[in-house]
Design an enzyme around this catalytic site. Structure first.
Site, PDB file in Angstrom:
ATOM      1  N   HIS A 245      10.005  -0.657   1.900  1.00 13.85           N
ATOM      2  CA  HIS A 245       9.814  -1.074   3.288  1.00 13.85           C
ATOM      3  C   HIS A 245       9.520  -2.563   3.338  1.00 13.85           C
ATOM      4  O   HIS A 245       9.179  -3.179   2.337  1.00 13.85           O
ATOM      5  CB  HIS A 245       8.625  -0.320   3.911  1.00 13.85           C
ATOM      6  CG  HIS A 245       7.317  -0.720   3.293  1.00 13.85           C
ATOM      7  ND1 HIS A 245       6.904  -0.252   2.059  1.00 13.85           N
ATOM      8  CD2 HIS A 245       6.361  -1.593   3.697  1.00 13.85           C
ATOM      9  CE1 HIS A 245       5.739  -0.797   1.741  1.00 13.85           C
ATOM     10  NE2 HIS A 245       5.389  -1.625   2.711  1.00 13.85           N
TER      11      HIS A 245
ATOM     12  N   SER B  87       0.831  -1.198   0.000  1.00 13.17           N
ATOM     13  CA  SER B  87       0.000   0.000   0.000  1.00 13.17           C
ATOM     14  C   SER B  87       0.871   1.255   0.000  1.00 13.17           C
ATOM     15  O   SER B  87       0.393   2.343  -0.278  1.00 13.17           O
ATOM     16  CB  SER B  87      -0.932  -0.007   1.209  1.00 13.17           C
ATOM     17  OG  SER B  87      -0.175  -0.124   2.392  1.00 13.17           O
ATOM     18  N   MET B  88       2.155   1.092   0.321  1.00  9.96           N
ATOM     19  CA  MET B  88       3.086   2.226   0.338  1.00  9.96           C
ATOM     20  C   MET B  88       4.179   1.965  -0.692  1.00  9.96           C
ATOM     21  O   MET B  88       4.721   0.848  -0.753  1.00  9.96           O
ATOM     22  CB  MET B  88       3.752   2.340   1.720  1.00  9.96           C
ATOM     23  CG  MET B  88       2.803   2.430   2.892  1.00  9.96           C
ATOM     24  SD  MET B  88       1.918   3.982   2.971  1.00  9.96           S
ATOM     25  CE  MET B  88       3.208   5.109   3.500  1.00  9.96           C
TER      26      MET B  88
END
Ligand code: AMP
Ligand code: ZN
Ligand code: ZN
Length: 344
Positions: free
Chosen positions: A176, A171-172
């Site tokens: 990460h 979602s980002m």
């Protein structure tokens, strides 16, 4: 035109997952044409990204950063703003049994930890852009956080994973990964251990130490090999396996972390070039935190990379069997042969 190379379908069973996979070459294009149709944007820009350096106040609380106490951080471990499990519940007592609601169904308080590892301060940098040493630091960050989480008696398993690209669940877009610490041992882990145990009892050997026939190997480094597993569930699935026997990822030392960082970078770059920068997931499959002494003889951790090239459908959901159009030896050849400039 399909290039089944005269091959007929074949069913293979993976000794680690005990899962049947149907290799169906008639469903494939040429293996080298197997490109992602939804590549991830290599330079995604996002206004007001909370994971960027300078935006720390937009994030859930920090757990630690690398280097410590340095405003010029390179890696941050933070709490997930929308955690799947809650660290704020009272830690369940170890002796408390899972309570049964109805026959067969169980309930347990949702205690656990769900962290995010921000792998770089810079938005446009992807994991594979980092140096082997920098990726090694990310891996040592997973290790350090796992060791902290192991201090909680009720945490039984730590899952490290990365989603890259929207169709791999990200979602980002800022690079990460995530760490989920669970109060249970997940079923894939229990069944993996049971399968490894069966193999050990039959052969006296660890099945992962035996892995890596020549036609399936992509690359070997000092301490690791990357390969396509014999019964790969997904096309171009890659495993990175320690060449030394080790039950737990968090036994990794600094030197091996750099070696693994280099091999992970190489695999991500090969995948990006050969498969058109596909969305992917990687997962670290490790032993339960509190392995019994005898389990460490046959438990052996590894890192699995799955490029997201095909969806799963009703057949897979219904049977637990998968259809893979690319034979593992063909996938290994394609990944072995792609040249990465500067990788020697
Ligand atoms: P993914 O969905 O795999 O891209 O992982 C990103 C994770 O970051 C998700 O689980 C989000 O819940 C979490 N997240 C989103 N925004 C923030 C934030 N500002 N601080 C901490 N975690 C966040
Ligand atoms: Zn960012
Ligand atoms: Zn082993």
């Amino acid at each position: 035109m399909a290039s089944s190379g005269g091959r007929t379908p074949e069913l293979r069973k993976d000794s680690v997952s005990n899962r049947w996979v149907i290799f169906s070459p008639a469903r494939a294009k040429r293996p080298s044409d197997f490109k992602s149709k939804s590549p991830t944007n290599p330079n995604p820009s996002q206004q007001k990204c909370p994971f960027c350096i300078g935006q720390e106040h937009e994030c859930a609380p920090e757990i630690f950063r690398v280097p410590p106490d340095n405003p010029d951080w390179t890696i941050r471990v933070i709490q997930n703003l929308y955690p799947a499990l809650s660290r704020n519940l009272r830690e369940p007592s170890v002796s408390r049994p899972v309570s049964s609601r109805e026959i067969g169904n169980c309930v347990l308080d949702g205690f656990g930890f769900h962290d995010v590892v921000i792998e770089t301060p810079v938005h446009s940098v992807q994991l594979s852009d980092l140096s082997p040493e920098q990726i090694g630091q990310v891996l040592l960050t997973y290790k350090k956080r796992t060791e902290q989480l192991a201090g909680h008696e009720s945490i039984k398993y730590v899952q490290v994973f990365k989603n890259h690209g929207a169709s791999a669940g990200a979602s980002m877009s800022h690079s990460h990964s995530q760490i989920l610490a669970l109060p249970i041992i997940p079923p894939t882990v229990s069944s993996r251990l049971a399968n490894m145990k069966d193999y050990f009892e039959q052969t006296g050997k660890c099945c992962i130490c035996q892995i890596g026939s020549e036609d399936l190997v992509i690359h070997a480094s000092t301490n690791f090999i990357s390969l396509v597993p014999y019964a790969a569930t997904f096309p171009f699935e890659i495993w990175i396996v320690p060449r030394y026997h080790s039950a737990h990822f968090h036994e990794l030392d600094a030197e091996k972390a750099i070696d693994l960082g280099g091999l992970l970078k190489l695999m991500l770059m090969k995948m990006a070039i050969q498969l058109n920068n596909p969305p992917f997931n990687f997962m670290i499959h490790t032993g339960p935190l509190r392995c019994q002494g005898s389990e460490t003889a046959y438990a052996h951790w590894f890192l699995q990379i799955i490029p997201q090239l095909t969806g799963i459908g009703g057949f897979e959901l219904g049977t637990g069997c998968y259809i893979n159009p690319v034979f593992p030896e063909d996938a290994a050849t394609v990944l072995r042969e792609v040249e990465i400039p500067g990788s020697g």
